[in-house]
Motif scaffolding. Structure first.
Motif, short mmCIF file in Angstrom:
data_model
loop_
_atom_site.label_atom_id
_atom_site.label_comp_id
_atom_site.label_asym_id
_atom_site.label_seq_id
_atom_site.Cartn_x
_atom_site.Cartn_y
_atom_site.Cartn_z
N GLN A 232 15.79 -13.11 30.70
CA GLN A 232 15.38 -14.50 30.89
C GLN A 232 16.36 -15.47 30.24
O GLN A 232 16.68 -16.52 30.80
CB GLN A 232 13.98 -14.72 30.33
CG GLN A 232 12.93 -14.04 31.19
CD GLN A 232 11.56 -14.13 30.58
OE1 GLN A 232 10.93 -15.17 30.62
NE2 GLN A 232 11.08 -13.05 30.00
N THR A 233 16.87 -15.10 29.06
CA THR A 233 17.84 -15.97 28.40
C THR A 233 19.11 -16.05 29.23
O THR A 233 19.66 -17.14 29.46
CB THR A 233 18.16 -15.44 27.00
OG1 THR A 233 16.94 -15.27 26.29
CG2 THR A 233 19.05 -16.40 26.24
N ALA A 234 19.58 -14.89 29.70
CA ALA A 234 20.82 -14.87 30.47
C ALA A 234 20.67 -15.66 31.76
O ALA A 234 21.49 -16.53 32.08
CB ALA A 234 21.23 -13.43 30.78
N LEU A 235 19.59 -15.41 32.51
CA LEU A 235 19.41 -16.12 33.78
C LEU A 235 19.19 -17.61 33.55
O LEU A 235 19.72 -18.44 34.30
CB LEU A 235 18.23 -15.52 34.54
CG LEU A 235 18.59 -14.43 35.55
CD1 LEU A 235 17.33 -13.96 36.25
CD2 LEU A 235 19.59 -14.94 36.56
N GLY A 236 18.42 -17.94 32.53
CA GLY A 236 18.20 -19.35 32.22
C GLY A 236 19.51 -20.06 31.94
O GLY A 236 19.76 -21.16 32.43
N ALA B 284 10.03 -17.74 36.97
CA ALA B 284 9.49 -19.02 36.48
C ALA B 284 9.91 -19.24 35.03
O ALA B 284 10.26 -20.35 34.63
CB ALA B 284 7.97 -19.05 36.62
N GLY B 285 9.87 -18.13 34.23
CA GLY B 285 10.32 -18.23 32.84
C GLY B 285 11.78 -18.63 32.76
O GLY B 285 12.16 -19.50 31.97
N CYS B 286 12.61 -18.00 33.61
CA CYS B 286 14.05 -18.33 33.62
C CYS B 286 14.25 -19.80 33.92
O CYS B 286 15.07 -20.48 33.29
CB CYS B 286 14.78 -17.52 34.68
SG CYS B 286 14.71 -15.76 34.40
N LEU C 85 4.87 -19.03 27.66
CA LEU C 85 3.44 -18.72 27.71
C LEU C 85 2.83 -19.09 29.06
O LEU C 85 1.89 -18.47 29.53
CB LEU C 85 2.68 -19.49 26.62
CG LEU C 85 2.85 -19.03 25.18
CD1 LEU C 85 2.12 -19.98 24.26
CD2 LEU C 85 2.31 -17.62 25.02
N PHE C 86 3.38 -20.13 29.69
CA PHE C 86 2.80 -20.62 30.95
C PHE C 86 3.58 -20.16 32.17
O PHE C 86 3.25 -20.52 33.29
CB PHE C 86 2.75 -22.15 30.96
CG PHE C 86 2.21 -22.72 29.70
CD1 PHE C 86 0.91 -22.45 29.31
CD2 PHE C 86 3.00 -23.51 28.90
CE1 PHE C 86 0.41 -22.97 28.15
CE2 PHE C 86 2.50 -24.02 27.72
CZ PHE C 86 1.21 -23.75 27.34
N THR C 87 4.69 -19.44 31.95
CA THR C 87 5.53 -19.12 33.09
C THR C 87 5.70 -17.61 33.28
O THR C 87 5.24 -17.04 34.26
CB THR C 87 6.90 -19.79 32.94
OG1 THR C 87 7.42 -19.47 31.65
CG2 THR C 87 6.79 -21.27 33.08
#
Lengths: 320, 298
Positions: B93-97, B159-161, B233-235
C-alpha cells in the motif's frame, strides 16, 4: 519566459516542440485542477454523506449532547466540545515548550549543537501517531494515574472551580491525558515553524540590539518577537490544525465516553476518536453512519478555518 | 552637550543612579539567565520525550522479535502468529500510494513553479494543497470510503492505496515547488536560449538540477504514509489472513498494531509492540536518509 520561447522563431517553426509543450502544460495544469477537485469532492462527499443526519436533527445536531444508537438519536455536542477542549489545552501546554525549543535553537545553542537537536525535534514529528497512542497508553497513563492525578486532585480539593476541574477517579485516561499527548505531538510542528520564522529576522536588527547592551532575552522579546509575531501565531494555529484532527493517539488515551464532565480527568471523546471507534459498528446507509460523516464534515470545516488562518499568517514570512 | 554635564550638586544623584542601574542590570541578567535555563529545560524535555518513546519501543519490542514474526501471518492468539501479511500489506500500500501520488504531486509542483507564477488558479491550487497537507487524515479515509468503498461494495487494498496517494500529493507538491523555485532563472534562460522547448527544459534540466530535493520530498511522503492508520481503517480495513489481492481487504502494520494493542491477549500485545518497533524505526530511518540527501545538495 514567453519572450524566450518566441526567439527561435527566426528559424522554421517546429510544430513538434509546440505539441510537446502543449501536452506538458496541459498535464501540469490538469494536475493542479485535480487537486482543487480533490478538496472540493472531499467536502462535498462528507456533506452529502452527512445530509441524512443534518436533515433528521437540524442545526441542533451541532449542539446536542445525545449519542444514543439504540434510539437512533445522535448529536455532535460532546465530541465537538472534546475536540476543542483537548486541542486548546494541548496548545496551552505545547506553546511555551515549543517556544523554548525554538529560542534555544536560534539564539542559545552553540552552532554545532543546532543541527542534531533540530533534527531530533523534527524526528519527534515523524513518529506515527499510533505510536504516540501506544506510548501514551502504556507509559503515560500509568504515570498519570499514580503520580500526577492523585496529587492534583488533593491539591485543588476545596477550591471552588478548580476542585471540579480536577476531580473524579484517577484512571489516568481522559481529556487531560489526551491533551498532554496531543501537546507532545504538536510541539515539534510549532517549534520547527517558530525556529524557521525566527531565522528570518535580519541579523542587523539583532546585532544593533545587542550593541546597545540588550540581553539575549531582551533581544528575543523586543526585536525578534515583535518582528515575527504574526507568523508565530500562524505556527501555533498550524499546531492547532494538527491537534484538531488527530485520531489514533487520542483514541488510545481519552477513555471514550460520550458525556461532558467538568473534570479534566474524566473520559470524553473527540470527533476523530468517535468516528474511528463507532465506524465499524455503523452499517452502510444507517443514520449512524450519516451522523459520523456529518461529524467529519464539521471537523473539516473547523480545521479548514484554522488551517486557512494559519496559512494566511505564515505564507508571507516563510515564502519570500 | 554641555547641558548634560552635571553640575557639582547632582553628583550624589548620579551615584544613586549608578546603584539603581546596577540593580536593574543584575535583575535583567537574572531574568535572562532564568529564561535561558527554562529554554534549555524545554529542549531537554523534547529530547527526553523522543528518548522515552524510542526506549519504550526497544524495551517492549525487541523481546518479541523473532524469525516467526517475519515468516508467519497473523493468527489467532496463542498459535505463534507473525506479522508477515501486515508487513507485506504495508509495503504494497505504501509503494502503490507513492507511485500513484508522486507523478500527480510532481506535475502540480511543476505547474506552480514553472507555469502558474502569480496566476489566480495557481494561488488557489497552492492554498488548497497547503490545506490538504495538514488536513486530518481520518477525513481522507472517510472521503475515499464514500467515493470507492461504498459504491463498489467493499473494503479493498486499492482504496487504501488511493487514500495514501491523496496524502502523498500535497507533500510532493510542496517540496517540488520549493526546490524548483531554488533553481536560478539564468539556467532556464540558457536552456531556452539554445532553442529547447520548455517541457524539455523542465524535464531534462530543472528536474535534474532539483532531483535530490524532489527525492527528499518523496521520501518524506513515504515516511508519512507508512505510519498512517486512520485513513486505512475506512479503506483497506485490515485482514487477518494472508492476502495480496488489491480487490480484497488488506492488512497493514499500523492497523494491525491498532487491533492488537487494545486486545486482551499477551502475545497479540507483544506483536503490536514488535510492529510498532518496526514501523517507527523504518519511518525514522527513511526520514533521516531524506535529510542526509537534502543536506548533500545544500
Amino acid at each position: 519566459m514567453q519572450q524566450a520561447v518566441a526567439l527561435p522563431a527566426t528559424g522554421p517553426a517546429k510544430p513538434k516542440t509546440h505539441l510537446g509543450d502543449t501536452i506538458f502544460e496541459f498535464l501540469a495544469r490538469a494536475s493542479g485542477v485535480l487537486v482543487l477537485l480533490l478538496l472540493g469532492s472531499l467536502i462535498l462527499s462528507l456533506f452529502i454523506g452527512g445530509l441524512p443526519a443534518f436533515r433528521a436533527f437540524g442545526a441542533g445536531f451541532l449542539f446536542s449532547a445525545k449519542w444514543d444508537p439504540v434510539h437512533q438519536i445522535f448529536g455532535a455536542g460532546v465530541s465537538v466540545y472534546g475536540t476543542l477542549l483537548t486541542s486548546i489545552l494541548a496548545l496551552l501546554l505545547a506553546t511555551p515548550v515549543a517556544f523554548g525549543i525554538a529560542f534555544f535553537l536560534t539564539e542559545l545553542a552553540p552552532s554545532w549543537l543546532r543541527r542534531p537537536i533540530g533534527t531530533a525535534v523534527e524526528l519527534l514529528a515523524a513518529v506515527p501517531s499510533i505510536i504516540y497512542g501506544m506510548w501514551g497508553f502504556f507509559v503515560i497513563v500509568p504515570i498519570m494515574s499514580q503520580y500526577v492525578e492523585p496529587p492534583l486532585i488533593d491539591l485543588f480539593d476545596g477550591i471552588p472551580v478548580l476542585q471540579d476541574m480536577f476531580s473524579g477517579p484517577p484512571f489516568g485516561t481522559g481529556i487531560f491525558t489526551a491533551a498532554l499527548i496531543l501537546a507532545v505531538m504538536v510541539i515539534p510542528f510549532i517549534a520547527a515553524t517558530m525556529r524557521d520564522v525566527f531565522e528570518t529576522v535580519p541579523p542587523v536588527f539583532k546585532e544593533s540590539a545587542y550593541g546597545v547592551g540588550c540581553t539575549t532575552w531582551e533581544v528575543m522579546r523586543s526585536i525578534v518577537l515583535p518582528h515575527t509575531r504574526v507568523s508565530v501565531v500562524g505556527g501555533i494555529m498550524l499546531g492547532l490544525g494538527r491537534a484538531l484532527g488527530e485520531t489514533m493517539a487520542v483514541t488510545f488515551v481519552i477513555g471514550n465516553a460520550n458525556r461532558i464532565s467538568p473534570s479534566l480527568f474524566a473520559s470524553g471523546n473527540t470527533i476523530a476518536s468517535l468516528v474511528a471507534l463507532e465506524f465499524p459498528e455503523s452499517p452502510t446507509g444507517s443514520l449512524k453512519l450519516a451522523s459520523l460523516l456529518a461529524l467529519g464534515f464539521i471537523l473539516f470545516v473547523i480545521s479548514f478555518i484554522v488551517l486557512a488562518i494559519s496559512r494566511t499568517l505564515l505564507r508571507p514570512k516563510l515564502k519570500a | 552637550m554641555s547641558a548634560t554635564t552635571s553640575p557639582a550638586g547632582s553628583i550624589p544623584g548620579a551615584t544613586k543612579d549608578m546603584r539603581v542601574a546596577r540593580a536593574l542590570g543584575s535583575r535583567r541578567h537574572r531574568i535572562n539567565t532564568l529564561i535561558k535555563v527554562a529554554c534549555i529545560a524545554a529542549t531537554a524535555l523534547g529530547l527526553l520525550l523522543l528518548a522515552s518513546i524510542l526506549f519504550t519501543l526497544l524495551w517492549r519490542g525487541v523481546a518479541g522479535l523473532s524469525l516467526s514474526v517475519f515468516t508467519n501471518s497473523t493468527k489467532s492468539p496463542g498459535s505463534n502468529g507473525g506479522l508477515l501479511n501486515a508487513i507485506v500489506g504495508s509495503l504494497i500500500q505504501t509503494a502503490l500510494g507513492t507511485v500513484i501520488g508522486t507523478p500527480i504531486g510532481l506535475m502540480v509542483g511543476t505547474y506552480l513553479a514553472e507555469y502558474g507564477r502569480g496566476s489566480l488558479l495557481a494561488n488557489a491550487v497552492r492554498f488548497v494543497s497547503d490545506v490538504l497537507l495538514s488536513a486530518p487524515s481520518i477525513l481522507i479515509g472517510l472521503f475515499i470510503y464514500q467515493l470507492l468503498v461504498e459504491p463498489f461494495g467493499g473494503f479493498s487494498g486499492i482504496a487504501g492505496c488511493l487514500a495514501l496517494a491523496v496524502i502523498v500529493i500535497p507533500i510532493v507538491v510542496r517540496t517540488t515547488e520549493d526546490m524548483l523555485g531554488l533553481i536560478p532563472s539564468t539556467l532556464r534562460e540558457a536552456v531556452i536560449g539554445l532553442g529547447a522547448p520548455k517541457w524539455k527544459m523542465i524535464v531534462l534540466i530543472c528536474y535534474r538540477a532539483a532531483k535530490e530535493g524532489i527525492a527528499t520530498g518523496i521520501l518524506l511522503a513515504v515516511a508519512r504514509i507508512a505510519g498512517e492508520t486512520a485513513p486505512l481503517l475506512f479503506t483497506s480495513l485490515g485482514n487477518l489472513n494472508w492476502s495480496v489481492s488489491l480487490g480484497q481487504p488488506m492488512a497493514s502494520l499500523p492497523v494491525t498494531i491498532y487491533q492488537y494493542a487494545g486486545s486482551a491477549f499477551d502475545d497479540w500485545v507483544q506483536l503490536a509492540w514488535v510492529g510498532a518497533l518496526l514501523i517507527t524505526f523504518g519511518v525514522l530511518a527513511i526520514n533521516i536518509s531524506a535529510r542526509v540527501l537534502l543536506r548533500r545538495t545544500k
